[in-house]
Design an enzyme around this catalytic site. Structure first.
Site, PDB file in Angstrom:
ATOM      1  CE  LYS A 144       4.652  -7.741  -4.432  1.00 55.31           C
ATOM      2  NZ  LYS A 144       5.879  -8.553  -4.428  1.00 55.31           N
ATOM      3  CG  ASP A 173       7.602  -7.563  -9.648  1.00 57.49           C
ATOM      4  OD1 ASP A 173       8.044  -6.592 -10.311  1.00 57.49           O
ATOM      5  OD2 ASP A 173       7.441  -8.685 -10.146  1.00 57.49           O
TER       6      ASP A 173
END
Length: 265
Positions: free
Chosen positions: A156, A174
């Site tokens: 991420k 997220d």
């Protein structure tokens, strides 16, 4: 007398490895769940997001690719607001890996003490600064495989840096994007990577540059975790979420960017 069973006869047929044409074996991959939206509907969703926020900005303040990388590492299990408060002073004295390393772990810790898990994060910031100097001449690489090898950097984080610092068409999933992908049925998935791949598959290329920010901001301020704020949603008429409370889209007008909107001046 019955013939004795072979050693492999107790293995269920479905558990046997799949044999490829080249003779190699591989576990069968889970088939991606289809989006509930047609290509035309997906295009319209992101067209509206583009009208609403033509140039969306991330809410983590930074000066360059290195400080962006540090800020994203620090943002794990912390709010962007909290990270910004801690890094404003830090980045004024250490905006390169060399300066951060010279500052040292203890002093970095003093700057970020208000952030959760600050001791471990200070250690990671120093370790990734050392790695950047040792392996990349002090520059942040623009390659995901290289980024995820850095201390404290996961997929991420790498996707955020690749998108924001290098303009690559990545999708950093997220909690907000994961929720939207599943709640709306836009890109259902059991893992963040499944949602990521689903979104990359359906979002038109013309909108990929800012899609990551549009979805985060939509999840943070409109399609909220506890209860979606459907009356202010510009895609309420298209949305297929079970929790939807309104079918009338909010007026599609450009909204002012949030402050602060990115780089430290």
């Amino acid at each position: 007398m019955a013939n004795p069973k072979s050693k492999n006869s107790s293995t269920p047929k479905n558990d046997l490895p799949r044999v490829r044409r080249d003779g190699s074996t591989a576990k069968p991959r889970a088939r991606p769940v289809r989006s509930l939206y047609s290509p035309a509907e997906v295009h319209e969703i992101f067209r509206r997001f583009s009208v609403q926020r033509p140039e969306p900005k991330g809410e983590l303040e930074h000066i360059n690719a290195f400080t962006l990388l540090v800020a994203v590492v620090l943002s794990a299990q912390a709010t962007d607001v909290g990270v910004n408060k801690a890094t404003r002073a830090l980045f004024k004295v250490a905006d390169t890996p060399q300066k951060m390393l010279a500052l040292g772990e203890a002093k970095v810790g003093d700057y970020i003490r208000t952030i959760g898990l600050w001791r471990n994060k200070a250690k990671n910031v120093i370790a990734l600064s050392e790695a950047l100097i040792r392996d990349h001449d002090g520059e942040v690489p623009d390659d995901r495989d290289q980024l995820v090898k850095l201390p404290g950097v996961g997929r991420k984080t790498a996707n955020v840096v690749l998108n924001m610092a290098f303009g690559q068409h990545t999708m950093a999933v997220d909690t907000h994007i994961f929720r939207i992908g599943n709640r709306l049925g836009l890109a259902p998935g059991k893992t963040p990577e499944q949602v990521e791949q689903g979104l990359l598959r359906i979002i038109p290329d013309e909108y990929m540059r800012h899609a990551h920010h549009w979805l985060i901001l939509h999840g943070r301020y409109v399609c909220k975790a506890r209860k979606p704020d459907c009356p202010v949603c510009v895609i309420a008429d298209i949305c297929k979420a079970d929790e939807k409370t309104n079918d009338v889209p909010a007026p599609l007008v450009e909204i002012a960017p949030l402050e602060p909107v990115g780089e430290i001046q």
